[in-house]
Design an enzyme around this catalytic site. Structure first.
Site, PDB file in Angstrom:
ATOM      1  N   LYS A 491     -14.093   9.743  -3.780  1.00  0.00           N
ATOM      2  CA  LYS A 491     -14.546   8.574  -3.025  1.00  0.00           C
ATOM      3  C   LYS A 491     -13.348   7.795  -2.500  1.00  0.00           C
ATOM      4  O   LYS A 491     -12.210   7.994  -2.949  1.00  0.00           O
ATOM      5  CB  LYS A 491     -15.412   7.685  -3.916  1.00  0.00           C
ATOM      6  CG  LYS A 491     -14.699   7.130  -5.137  1.00  0.00           C
ATOM      7  CD  LYS A 491     -15.619   6.290  -5.982  1.00  0.00           C
ATOM      8  CE  LYS A 491     -14.885   5.736  -7.207  1.00  0.00           C
ATOM      9  NZ  LYS A 491     -15.740   4.834  -7.999  1.00  0.00           N
ATOM     10  N   TYR A 716       8.994 -14.348   8.438  1.00  0.00           N
ATOM     11  CA  TYR A 716       8.182 -15.493   8.832  1.00  0.00           C
ATOM     12  C   TYR A 716       8.347 -16.650   7.847  1.00  0.00           C
ATOM     13  O   TYR A 716       8.480 -16.452   6.642  1.00  0.00           O
ATOM     14  CB  TYR A 716       6.710 -15.088   8.894  1.00  0.00           C
ATOM     15  CG  TYR A 716       6.370 -14.219  10.081  1.00  0.00           C
ATOM     16  CD1 TYR A 716       6.467 -14.715  11.385  1.00  0.00           C
ATOM     17  CD2 TYR A 716       5.928 -12.912   9.894  1.00  0.00           C
ATOM     18  CE1 TYR A 716       6.154 -13.917  12.471  1.00  0.00           C
ATOM     19  CE2 TYR A 716       5.608 -12.105  10.973  1.00  0.00           C
ATOM     20  CZ  TYR A 716       5.724 -12.617  12.267  1.00  0.00           C
ATOM     21  OH  TYR A 716       5.400 -11.820  13.342  1.00  0.00           O
TER      22      TYR A 716
END
Length: 822
Positions: A491, A716
């Site tokens: 999965k 940033y």
């Protein structure tokens, strides 16, 4: 083509009882795995029994495909094999070894037998690189050093060979005695002793003694004297030796080792004369391996000047091939690192397994320095191509056109003088929906071809080690009782690794079941050719129709879901397989004691549903402090199961154990277990972590390096303040790729040239910055490891306060997946 044995010669070699005389035949191929069948008429199949698979189960299918020679260890229905030759023995592995030992005795040539804990394959390959100008060499393919790998290696011996180089590895007592007569080495080489497989031996001294038994027939043993335990054990054998040492007296004395940046200079003394040689490696393991090779060359009488000329030319050993997603729905198998008949045969065997593509294409260069005339060499290559079912061949080089006259007419051929000529001529549309093996000698630079044919994706890549993944499954299988089946979870795109290629590997290695989270994942697997049973954990009503069309089996966990699926399938006239989930304490999904009677009523109302299994999920199987609760869950499960089984009138298989449960609660194995995160090398219990291998490695590259001064800032928000003169590298990975933003500002470090480099400032969407001031060798273009063997995914998870599951599944689809098989 291998020198063929008649059925009578095979009978004499293995000494087994002949159950049935069939058609006389010629035998040149040893077959242990039914999936690797290429030449049925000339193959003998050894039906090997293991704890979870039995070769006898595949005999009839092989007979129907044309195999007529079988060695078995238990009774088989001979009426189904009317034309077969069938031999019976106590152990088919022993018969295989007997056949190879018989074959070895037919040849009188020097054979180097290599054993030790580490370095066997590297030393073998480097000896081949160093000695092939002087000898026609036969050697073990890849790491074929096991109880069955060694016989397959020795079986390659032919009259034209002048030197054999075979490696042997063991993991428990008594194994080497079986391999010694198979290799029958005249020269023994002991690399070193380490911790690998230590659980198979009572002591390190016993482990050394067991490994040295390979040298029973050796005239001389070559070894390093610096490990006193090894030295004592070798000297106790009383055989002639050729030793080397960095610390004391030896045949070859190593005086000094100088690290010269990208290379090492090794200063030595032999027969009272000093000399030095250079190797293009600096790591300790490579230095040790190179000295072993030097000792062998000196023992064989090669001049020091030859050693000095050849050692700098040593090349890295690629013990793996890569599978990449290619253009136009192709699969690219990149094995463009080395080329000889042995390596080509192994790569073609892998290509032959790619059943999901209807066409197989081979891009092949000249085979250099084989020592054989081109006609003789390419006649053999043509036989390999025919057996592998190749549809199209692109040959590159001046000699390979000689193959044309030996190929079947149905093989389409194209020849080019150089790699450049091939690249210039090829168009994007020339390849479509095919498996393409790229196999070339290193001077042809076939990596350029592999890059051209690969789908262009972001350069950051997630390497998925398929061999490591299968190894991990074998580790967990060792904890299972014979007959206990295994469901493997694929999965979330196989925990981020890419579900289709992983599922193909799992299907090839015969796991019993797959499980996916949603039907779309199962449909993708079916579309990719996966035929294993697939359970869907979260079936949705919108995809009921697709589940029926693709034969997916839903987990049903509530009365309402059961009712809707039962009505839909009854109206469709289907009789689907389903799995019932019981809630025993996880309190996520599942029937419980309060609504089980309603479920039983619905199963009675809709008898067309076949309950394929009944299962539950343990909430804390890895945590000893919750063991009482785990046992309580198991008790509840058994009670609820009995109520269901009584109502059904049959007993579907049961499963409750996950990865941690397999290790900690073997008493609850029942009929099946479910393996999830353990497949990918994570052990929540800590009990088998040392045995597991790393499957997923996330890599990026340094895009640029800047020199910054104190007071300047990075990223940033000016979040990274530079406090001293620094070299700051920008790396091609950000939080959109799977490196969490929370890893920034020094909370996590990446690996550059074997050293840690902390992340500076905030992680950006597509990039991050790291401090490489203390790694002066770092340069633009260098590889950067985000997680893998070091640093580990667990370290990254710990740094940001999460779990490895989230780290794995966060890797973005835009990151290229590269599948590696050793």
């Amino acid at each position: 083509m291998h020198q063929a044995y008649t059925t009578e010669q095979l009978q004499l070699a293995i000494g087994a009882r002949r159950l049935q005389w069939g058609k006389p035949g010629s035998i040149s191929h040893l077959l242990l795995d039914s999936r690797q069948l290429q030449a049925p008429e000339t193959s003998v199949f050894f039906a090997i029994q293991g704890p979870h698979h039995d070769g006898h189960d595949y005999i009839q299918a092989l007979y129907e495909k044309g195999v007529r020679h079988f060695v078995v260890s238990k009774a088989v229905d001979l009426s189904l094999l009317p034309e077969a030759n069938v031999w019976l023995c106590d152990s088919t592995v022993w018969c295989l070894q007997e056949l190879a030992a018989h074959h070895r005795k037919l040849f009188d040539l020097p054979v180097i037998g290599i054993t030790g804990s580490n370095g066997k394959t590297i030393v073998k390959e480097w000896l081949f690189q160093l000695l092939h100008p002087d000898f026609r060499i036969v050697r073990s393919p890849k790491s074929f050093n096991s109880q069955v790998g060694v016989p397959l290696s020795v079986w390659q011996l032919k009259p034209e060979h002048q030197l054999g180089i075979f490696e042997a590895g063991i993991s428990r007592m008594g194994e080497m005695e079986k391999l010694a007569p198979v290799i029958r080495c005249t020269i023994g080489l002991f690399t070193n002793i380490g911790q690998a497989h230590k659980e198979g031996f009572p002591s390190i001294e016993e482990k050394i003694d067991q490994k040295l038994r390979l040298f029973k027939y050796a005239d001389t043993i070559i070894y390093c004297r610096d490990d006193e335990r090894v030295a004592r054990a070798v000297e106790a054998l009383g055989k002639p030796t050729f030793s080397w040492s960095r610390r004391g007296e030896a045949s070859l004395r190593i005086k000094n080792i100088l690290n010269q940046g990208e290379s090492s200079l090794i200063e030595a003394e032999y027969k009272a004369s000093g000399f030095s040689f250079s190797i293009p490696f600096t790591d300790e393991a490579s230095v040790e391996n190179a000295i072993h090779c030097c000792a062998v060359l000196l023992y064989l009488g090669l001049p020091v000047s030859t050693i000095q000329d050849r050692m700098p030319l040593l090349e890295p050993v690629a013990m793996r091939l890569e599978v990449r997603v290619g253009i136009n729905s192709c699969s690219i198998i990149n094995d463009s690192y080395n080329l000889d008949l042995t390596a080509l045969s192994a790569a073609l065997a892998y290509l032959h397994r790619q059943k999901h593509h209807a066409r197989r294409t081979l891009i092949l260069s000249d085979i250099l320095q084989s020592g054989e005339p081109p006609d003789q060499l390419y006649r053999k290559v043509a036989g390999l191509i025919r057996d592998a079912g190749i549809h199209r061949l692109f040959g590159i080089g001046k000699d390979i056109p000689a193959i044309a006259g030996f190929l079947p007419t149905e093989v389409e051929t194209h020849f080019f003088s150089t790699t450049d000529a091939f690249l210039e001529a090829q168009q994007h549309q020339d390849f479509h929906d095919e498996a393409i093996l790229v196999k070339g000698a290193r001077p042809f630079s076939f990596e350029r071809i592999a890059r051209r044919l690969s789908r262009k994706i972001h350069q950051t890549e997630l390497e998925v080690g398929l061999s490591a993944l299968i190894h991990n499954i074998r580790v967990f299988q060792q904890w299972l009782r014979p007959g206990t089946r295994m469901m493997v979870m694929v999965k979330a795109a196989a925990y981020g690794s890419g579900s289709l290629e992983v599922a193909r590997a799992l299907e090839f290695h015969k796991v019993d079941y797959l499980a996916v989270a949603y039907a779309d994942e199962g449909i993708e697997l079916r579309s990719g050719g996966i035929t294993l049973p697939i359970m869907v954990l979260n079936p949705e009503e919108a995809v009921f129709d697709g589940m029926l069309r693709y034969e997916l089996e839903p987990e049903l966990y509530s009365p309402e879901l059961l009712r809707r699926f039962a009505r839909f399938t009854r109206e469709a006239g289907a009789r689907p397989a389903v799995h019932l989930k019981l809630d025993t304490g996880m309190h996520r999904l599942g029937f419980d004691a309060d609504n089980l009677d309603e479920a039983i009523g619905l199963l009675s109302e809709y008898p067309h549903l076949e309950v394929r299994s009944i299962f539950s999920h343990l909430a804390a199987s890895e945590a000893p402090e919750h063991d009482a609760f785990t046992r309580e869950q198991a008790t509840r499960f058994k009670s609820l199961y009995e109520r269901l089984a009584d109502a059904l009138g049959y007993r579907p298989p049961r499963h409750i154990l996950n990865s941690s449960g397999i290790i900690r609660f073997p008493e609850y194995q029942m009929e099946m277990v479910r393996l999830g995160i353990g497949t990918y090398g994570i052990d929540g219990t800590g009990l088998v972590q040392a045995q597991l291998r790393t499957v997923l490695t996330l890599r990026a590259r340094i895009s640029q390096i800047k020199h910054l001064l104190p007071g300047e800032t990075v990223s940033y928000g000016r979040s990274g303040l530079i406090e001293k003169p620094s070299r700051i590298a920008t790396v091609s990975i950000g939080y959109a790729d799977g490196l969490p933003r929370a890893a920034g500002n020094g909370r996590f470090s990446l690996l550059v040239r074997g050293r840690r480099a902390p992340i500076v400032g905030n992680v950006c969407m597509d990039m991050c910055m790291i401090d490489v001031t203390q790694i002066p060798q770092a340069m633009e273009g260098d590889e950067v490891i985000v997680f893998g063997e070091e640093p580990t995914a667990e370290e990254l998870a710990g740094a940001i306060g999460t779990i490895p599951y989230e780290v794995f599944t966060s890797v973005s689809p835009r990151v290229r997946r590269v599948y590696v098989e050793e």
